[in-house]
Design a protein around this motif. Sequence first.
Motif, PDB file in Angstrom:
ATOM      1  N   ARG A  43      21.210 -41.243  -8.920  1.00  0.00           N
ATOM      2  CA  ARG A  43      21.317 -42.174 -10.050  1.00  0.00           C
ATOM      3  C   ARG A  43      20.767 -41.560 -11.323  1.00  0.00           C
ATOM      4  NH1 ARG A  43      19.722 -48.342  -8.379  1.00  0.00           N
ATOM      5  NH2 ARG A  43      20.502 -48.340  -6.239  1.00  0.00           N
ATOM      6  N   LEU A  44      19.758 -40.697 -11.164  1.00  0.00           N
ATOM      7  CA  LEU A  44      19.159 -40.078 -12.351  1.00  0.00           C
ATOM      8  C   LEU A  44      19.895 -38.807 -12.765  1.00  0.00           C
ATOM      9  CD1 LEU A  44      15.401 -40.576 -11.454  1.00  0.00           C
ATOM     10  CD2 LEU A  44      16.591 -41.601 -13.377  1.00  0.00           C
ATOM     11  N   SER A  45      20.800 -38.310 -11.905  1.00  0.00           N
ATOM     12  CA  SER A  45      21.574 -37.122 -12.307  1.00  0.00           C
ATOM     13  C   SER A  45      23.033 -37.338 -11.920  1.00  0.00           C
ATOM     14  CB  SER A  45      20.980 -35.869 -11.695  1.00  0.00           C
ATOM     15  OG  SER A  45      21.080 -35.887 -10.299  1.00  0.00           O
ATOM     16  N   TYR A  46      23.560 -36.543 -10.992  1.00  0.00           N
ATOM     17  CA  TYR A  46      24.946 -36.751 -10.578  1.00  0.00           C
ATOM     18  C   TYR A  46      25.158 -36.137  -9.215  1.00  0.00           C
ATOM     19  CZ  TYR A  46      25.253 -32.043 -12.564  1.00  0.00           C
ATOM     20  OH  TYR A  46      25.027 -30.729 -12.870  1.00  0.00           O
TER      21      TYR A  46
ATOM     22  N   LYS B 173      35.053 -47.335 -16.098  1.00  0.00           N
ATOM     23  CA  LYS B 173      34.565 -46.120 -16.762  1.00  0.00           C
ATOM     24  C   LYS B 173      33.047 -46.109 -16.931  1.00  0.00           C
ATOM     25  CE  LYS B 173      36.042 -43.071 -20.448  1.00  0.00           C
ATOM     26  NZ  LYS B 173      35.780 -43.242 -21.888  1.00  0.00           N
ATOM     27  N   SER B 174      32.461 -47.262 -17.294  1.00  0.00           N
ATOM     28  CA  SER B 174      31.001 -47.294 -17.468  1.00  0.00           C
ATOM     29  C   SER B 174      30.527 -48.730 -17.301  1.00  0.00           C
ATOM     30  CB  SER B 174      30.608 -46.794 -18.858  1.00  0.00           C
ATOM     31  OG  SER B 174      30.885 -47.790 -19.820  1.00  0.00           O
ATOM     32  N   PHE B 175      29.243 -48.911 -17.268  1.00  0.00           N
ATOM     33  CA  PHE B 175      28.689 -50.261 -17.176  1.00  0.00           C
ATOM     34  C   PHE B 175      29.178 -51.097 -18.351  1.00  0.00           C
ATOM     35  CE2 PHE B 175      26.621 -48.762 -13.731  1.00  0.00           C
ATOM     36  CZ  PHE B 175      25.274 -48.428 -13.787  1.00  0.00           C
ATOM     37  N   THR B 176      29.090 -50.510 -19.529  1.00  0.00           N
ATOM     38  CA  THR B 176      29.484 -51.269 -20.722  1.00  0.00           C
ATOM     39  C   THR B 176      30.935 -51.704 -20.638  1.00  0.00           C
ATOM     40  OG1 THR B 176      27.856 -50.146 -22.097  1.00  0.00           O
ATOM     41  CG2 THR B 176      29.679 -51.196 -23.232  1.00  0.00           C
TER      42      THR B 176
ATOM     43  N   GLN C  32      24.597 -48.260  -7.284  1.00  0.00           N
ATOM     44  CA  GLN C  32      24.015 -48.648  -8.569  1.00  0.00           C
ATOM     45  C   GLN C  32      24.943 -49.605  -9.303  1.00  0.00           C
ATOM     46  OE1 GLN C  32      23.744 -45.561 -11.488  1.00  0.00           O
ATOM     47  NE2 GLN C  32      22.113 -46.560 -12.634  1.00  0.00           N
ATOM     48  N   MET C  33      26.249 -49.332  -9.255  1.00  0.00           N
ATOM     49  CA  MET C  33      27.224 -50.199  -9.909  1.00  0.00           C
ATOM     50  C   MET C  33      27.211 -51.589  -9.278  1.00  0.00           C
ATOM     51  SD  MET C  33      29.556 -50.641 -12.223  1.00  0.00           S
ATOM     52  CE  MET C  33      30.578 -49.296 -12.844  1.00  0.00           C
TER      53      MET C  33
ATOM     54  N   VAL D 147      24.187 -53.486 -10.532  1.00  0.00           N
ATOM     55  CA  VAL D 147      24.307 -53.855 -11.938  1.00  0.00           C
ATOM     56  C   VAL D 147      25.347 -54.964 -12.139  1.00  0.00           C
ATOM     57  CG1 VAL D 147      25.291 -52.901 -14.045  1.00  0.00           C
ATOM     58  CG2 VAL D 147      23.392 -51.757 -12.976  1.00  0.00           C
TER      59      VAL D 147
ATOM     60  N   GLU E   7      25.604 -43.282 -19.396  1.00  0.00           N
ATOM     61  CA  GLU E   7      24.970 -44.586 -19.559  1.00  0.00           C
ATOM     62  C   GLU E   7      24.259 -44.986 -18.266  1.00  0.00           C
ATOM     63  OE1 GLU E   7      27.772 -47.682 -20.468  1.00  0.00           O
ATOM     64  OE2 GLU E   7      26.255 -49.233 -20.203  1.00  0.00           O
ATOM     65  N   GLU E   8      24.865 -44.613 -17.117  1.00  0.00           N
ATOM     66  CA  GLU E   8      24.285 -44.969 -15.822  1.00  0.00           C
ATOM     67  C   GLU E   8      22.909 -44.347 -15.640  1.00  0.00           C
ATOM     68  OE1 GLU E   8      27.433 -44.075 -16.286  1.00  0.00           O
ATOM     69  OE2 GLU E   8      28.325 -46.002 -15.800  1.00  0.00           O
ATOM     70  N   GLN E   9      22.794 -43.080 -16.018  1.00  0.00           N
ATOM     71  CA  GLN E   9      21.499 -42.408 -15.881  1.00  0.00           C
ATOM     72  C   GLN E   9      20.466 -43.075 -16.780  1.00  0.00           C
ATOM     73  OE1 GLN E   9      23.665 -38.539 -16.576  1.00  0.00           O
ATOM     74  NE2 GLN E   9      21.819 -37.762 -15.618  1.00  0.00           N
TER      75      GLN E   9
ATOM     76  N   HIS F 191      20.496 -46.107 -17.912  1.00  0.00           N
ATOM     77  CA  HIS F 191      20.207 -47.437 -17.406  1.00  0.00           C
ATOM     78  C   HIS F 191      19.198 -47.378 -16.269  1.00  0.00           C
ATOM     79  CE1 HIS F 191      20.830 -51.306 -15.366  1.00  0.00           C
ATOM     80  NE2 HIS F 191      21.221 -51.742 -16.539  1.00  0.00           N
ATOM     81  N   GLU F 192      19.372 -46.424 -15.359  1.00  0.00           N
ATOM     82  CA  GLU F 192      18.483 -46.297 -14.214  1.00  0.00           C
ATOM     83  C   GLU F 192      17.051 -46.041 -14.673  1.00  0.00           C
ATOM     84  OE1 GLU F 192      18.854 -46.832 -11.112  1.00  0.00           O
ATOM     85  OE2 GLU F 192      17.181 -45.800 -10.159  1.00  0.00           O
TER      86      GLU F 192
ATOM     87  N   ILE G  65      23.025 -50.878 -23.740  1.00  0.00           N
ATOM     88  CA  ILE G  65      22.886 -49.471 -24.098  1.00  0.00           C
ATOM     89  C   ILE G  65      24.083 -49.110 -24.949  1.00  0.00           C
ATOM     90  CG2 ILE G  65      22.875 -47.107 -23.222  1.00  0.00           C
ATOM     91  CD1 ILE G  65      21.620 -48.244 -20.636  1.00  0.00           C
TER      92      ILE G  65
ATOM     93  N   LEU H  79      14.850 -36.572 -18.825  1.00  0.00           N
ATOM     94  CA  LEU H  79      16.066 -37.172 -18.289  1.00  0.00           C
ATOM     95  C   LEU H  79      17.115 -36.066 -18.319  1.00  0.00           C
ATOM     96  CD1 LEU H  79      17.711 -39.555 -17.260  1.00  0.00           C
ATOM     97  CD2 LEU H  79      18.153 -40.204 -19.617  1.00  0.00           C
ATOM     98  N   ASP H  80      17.760 -35.838 -17.161  1.00  0.00           N
ATOM     99  CA  ASP H  80      18.707 -34.728 -17.099  1.00  0.00           C
ATOM    100  C   ASP H  80      18.049 -33.403 -17.476  1.00  0.00           C
ATOM    101  OD1 ASP H  80      22.152 -35.682 -17.863  1.00  0.00           O
ATOM    102  OD2 ASP H  80      21.223 -34.831 -16.082  1.00  0.00           O
TER     103      ASP H  80
ATOM    104  N   ARG I  55      30.711 -32.061 -16.408  1.00  0.00           N
ATOM    105  CA  ARG I  55      30.429 -32.307 -14.990  1.00  0.00           C
ATOM    106  C   ARG I  55      31.705 -32.648 -14.266  1.00  0.00           C
ATOM    107  NH1 ARG I  55      24.774 -34.175 -15.977  1.00  0.00           N
ATOM    108  NH2 ARG I  55      25.275 -36.345 -15.955  1.00  0.00           N
TER     109      ARG I  55
END
Lengths: 799, 162
Positions: free
Chosen positions: A463-466, A563-566, A605-606, A609, B49-51, B53-54, B65, B102-103, B162
């Motif tokens: 979640r913090l990276s990929y 595509k994203s949360f937003t 995570q999705m 949210v 945005e996910e990163q 948000h976390e 965000i 972050l990253d 990525r």
Amino acid sequence: MAMNSRRRPLDDDDSYERLGKKRRKVPENQDVEDRLGKLIVEIEVGEKNTSLGNLEGLTSVLEDYLGTYRAKVLRILTDCAVKLPEKCTTYSTLVGLLNTKNYSFGGEFVEQMVRNLKDHLKSCNWNSARYCLRFLADLVNCHVISANSLLALFDNLLDAVKEEEVPMVRKDWYAYAVLSCLPWVGRELYEKKEHELNMLLTTIEVYLNKRSKKHLAMLRVWSTDNPHPQEEYLDCLWAQINRLRQDNWTENHIPRPYLAYDSTLCEALQHNIPAIIPPPHHPSYKYPMPWVVFRMFDYTDCPEGPILPGAHAIERYLIEEHLHQIIELYHYERKECAQQLMNFPYKLNIPLEYCVIEVIFAELLNLPSPRYIEIFYWSLLLELCKLKPYTIPQALAQATEMFFFRLENMNVACFDRLVSWFSYHLSNFKFSFAWDDWEASVKFHPEHPQPKFIREVLLKTMRLSYHQRICDMVPASYAPLLPEKPEVQYKYCGENSNSVEGIQFAQTLTTAIRQKSPNEQIINILKDIPNPLLMEASGDIEPRFNPLQIDVFVQTLLFFGAKSFTHSFVAINRYYEVLKWLAESEEAQLSVLRSIFELWKTHQQMLVVLIDKLLKNQILDCSSVANWIFSKEMSPEFTKLYIWEILYLTINKMSKHVNRLTKELSEMRDKVMNRPPGSSDSEDEQPPQIKTEEKVTEEMVERMEEKIESAQGDQKNLFLIIFQRFIMILGEHLVRCDTDGIPHENYWYKWTIGRLQQVFLAHHDQVQKYSSTLETLLFTQDLDPHILDVFHQFLSLRG
Amino acid sequence: MFLNPTNSPSVELSSYRDQHFKGARVEQEKLLKQSTTLYIGNLAFFTTEEQIHELFSKCGDVKRIIMGLDKYKKTPCGFCFVEYYLRADAENAMRYINATRLDDRIIRLDWDAGFIEGRQYGRGKTGGQVRDEYRADFDTGRGGYGKLMQQKIGPTDPGFVR
């Protein structure tokens, strides 16, 4: 000022030295008060009392100011006594010295401290009360207070442990408060009043033996005492005090500047403490929760060097108290906090890094919850790694390893917290770690805490990276524990053409959504979708919802916003009405959840949210989410951490809702009666603005009361659902094991019973309200004892 | 005298003031002191945005965000706004997230007077942030060399995707 010209030239320099040495007539300005404050706050006697001269200097300065600035000095000193508890003996010596010079000031100080103690007790400021009491005890060492009157105070306070029909936690606190003064004043009382001291200890001992410790099981970080006993806090302190007693009350940790002034102080007249009694218990009083002393290190864990005091050495208690106090004082500034911790005054005598790390994890893993927000502790550890790069990281690595290899016995909530911490910590160090060390656990049963820990850490780091990053950072042998690539899985896409039912509607909808068609138009499209339930239903029964309708719309809409949360939030907001129309009943809402899950099951995570968003929008009810989590189809997911993330955010939303309404009601009631609102909330010093709001009527208050009643009804219902479902699945498991003759304690059982405990503990404040309903309806005597036991542990928390 | 949570150094205003702010300096400062919105800088272009948000959810419920975008390409250009519901949560972010990673990048947080449409775009001449116009270092997370340098020596790898 006209006086200037008449002043002698030397008066222009009014530095501290001049004030002290020359004893001039004091200049009357605010500046003086601030400087006095600064002097008092910053006084240090140095390690091993090397700078006692400072204390004498300050005493003579303050003595001069007792005339004009008496009230201010009194206030600052009483403040410091409580806000800087680690400097207790410095300030008590100062007061002692002042008392020799000005007896009436000594008396006023004692009276003020006692008043403050009373106020803290009434306001439930438990730590401040304890520091206050300890300070008063230390004043006996400085001959400011007579030993007799201190003992009388202790006796009065200990009357609380003999009370009937009061919560145990109240009695506990009073016993604890008195006990925690003894390291300071035990020796003096032993020398002068041994008999009375022993009586006091007997009173406490009798009480401690009577206590129920049912709650212990719920508050332990580890369920085993191997290798370090996890003791209840009062039991631990009692053992430590007894060890101290065996040593004739000699301890070497607390600095005692007053010893250097014994001859002077002895000549002072002592005061008697005005009598006070514990404020009687009131149902609104909230006492501190009991806790289990967290031990993760003993002296064998630390490298060559100063020895870590044993678990029952009073030094261990004193060091920990002091470190916790530093955290309390500096938790708003992580850099400062780290520095203060590493500048611990007695650092040469102890393996400081280990003590600090143990204390930090004690707070982070505290049950029910950490004192401060979790990320504070995480960032504090980062600062410590930066500050001491040659010692802290190694000790932390050692701690991590210990945690990992003891996971089997760890409380579930603590497990979650470690997962969160460790993944965050790794993300600040390029995810580099000696993964090979843990390779063996990859082959364990997948529900074993060790591989589960790794799996959940990898999910969180992802979640913090990929995804690819995570795959690259672990050895190849870790493949079974790697998370799936989080991707949307939309079944209505082109390749599946005619095999998927509803695909034509999905395509129509996609076009409509792309064109930003209005809600009514979308609803019209949806109305054409046939209902598979109609085929099954018999005759007149109209199905309450159309699962195909729901699935096609929800999946298509959320795929559109994938595509994203937003993007997803915008989509949900735009078609709020359609969603509301579709998700009318609980079964419909369950269907919505099923569709979301099918679409996003690889992206935990999705899921979290989106469900959070839909709860916020009130498209989903909390009860539906709870029922969904416990549904049969979700049982493969049941022990995964994200499921509990969802359940807790659901419960929390409900609690926040009820709390917000309750607060609004109390504000409304204040307005109706023209009472000023609770003053503790105002932060700035601007005069309160007169708000041009409508007048609050009785009718509005009544409506709000109804709203709250309804909200509390929903909350109670939510807890009933959750607990009932727990009872059902646990019950089924226990019965099945019984029938098949196999032991019930498998991994699933341990996780699930742990989660039940966690729900009780994490939300005990809210659940409290419905205890009797729970007892009558669900947790009845005929329930399996394993399950009933958890309920009893919860009851004993506040009993 | 004692550490006051609302005045502590981590939570103080920095010296940065938005030059495009429509209103007096005093007004801007008042908004900054009440704000629940934070500016986050030094993000990598590919940070999602996910990163964000976390990480930022650790301090409380995130209201929204807003990713900072290149004005022309409309792709992320290394900054964002995070808005909380509560001021206290934003303060915690200032205390505990500012200057952590972050990253793999140390990110910088600052108070923002509040998001207004248009503020999500970089203000550099070529569309990204101003700092990326002029910098001389090679930063893989932010498109390689600064824009001016790229004009001189030729385009560099646009940071790996990525």
